[in-house]
Structure formats: C-alpha cells, structure tokens
Write an enzyme that holds these catalytic residues in place. Structure first.
Site, mmCIF file in Angstrom:
data_model
loop_
_atom_site.group_PDB
_atom_site.id
_atom_site.type_symbol
_atom_site.label_atom_id
_atom_site.label_comp_id
_atom_site.label_asym_id
_atom_site.label_seq_id
_atom_site.Cartn_x
_atom_site.Cartn_y
_atom_site.Cartn_z
ATOM 1 N N TYR A 41 0.820 -1.214 0.000
ATOM 2 C CA TYR A 41 0.000 0.000 0.000
ATOM 3 C C TYR A 41 0.850 1.259 0.000
ATOM 4 C CZ TYR A 41 0.672 0.747 5.066
ATOM 5 O OH TYR A 41 1.194 0.999 6.306
ATOM 6 N N CYS A 42 0.254 2.305 -0.527
ATOM 7 C CA CYS A 42 0.857 3.636 -0.518
ATOM 8 C C CYS A 42 -0.241 4.594 -0.057
ATOM 9 C CB CYS A 42 1.399 3.999 -1.903
ATOM 10 S SG CYS A 42 0.149 4.090 -3.197
ATOM 11 N N ARG A 43 -0.171 5.819 -0.446
ATOM 12 C CA ARG A 43 -1.192 6.788 -0.033
ATOM 13 C C ARG A 43 -2.531 6.500 -0.703
ATOM 14 N NH1 ARG A 43 -3.664 11.281 -1.565
ATOM 15 N NH2 ARG A 43 -4.305 12.738 0.052
#
Length: 82
Positions: A41-43
């Site tokens: 995951y990222c932003r």
C-alpha cells in the site's frame, strides 16, 4: 511503499516499511514473506500497484494492492500504529 515522511500519521499494524525510493533493496529483505500473502500500500494505491508488479516479477505469488491505499484505510476508521 510509503516514504518515511508519509508515515507520520501512522502505518497499518504489522506493516513492513519498504519505501518505494529504495524498494529494490527491500525485495530481498521481504524474501522470508515469499510464501505468505503480501499486501502492498501507498497513499492512494497507485505507487503500490507498480511495487506489487515488481514483487510478482521477483517470484512472489500472493501479492495484493490495497485499493485506495492508506486514505481508504483511514476513511474506514481501521486501526493504525504510530
């Protein structure tokens, strides 16, 4: 795959931090998780999609991208650790 400055508001419990800026270095460190499901995951879910592809190319078979990233996680009021 969030960078250090992005994690000030917290990370998903139990997450392994592997910033995208030096992600290739972290792939070998993630080797012990090769047989487990890996959620990246990222932003927002965009950068993590590319990182998930890199993991698949490295032989990780059970790789998933967190749709909507940490923004979606927080919107659902799911837990974070500081």
């Amino acid at each position: 795959v969030r960078e250090k400055k992005e994690t000030a508001d917290g990370v998903i419990n139990g997450a392994v931090r592997a910033p995208l800026s030096n992600f290739a270095k972290h792939i070998t460190q993630l080797d012990k998780h090769r047989q487990k499901p890996v959620i990246v995951y990222c932003r927002s879910g965009s950068r993590s999609m590319g990182a998930a592809g890199k993991l698949r190319k490295a032989g990780f078979e059970r790789v998933y991208n967190l749709t909507g990233g940490i923004v979606a996680w927080q919107k659902e009021n799911l837990p974070l650790e500081k």
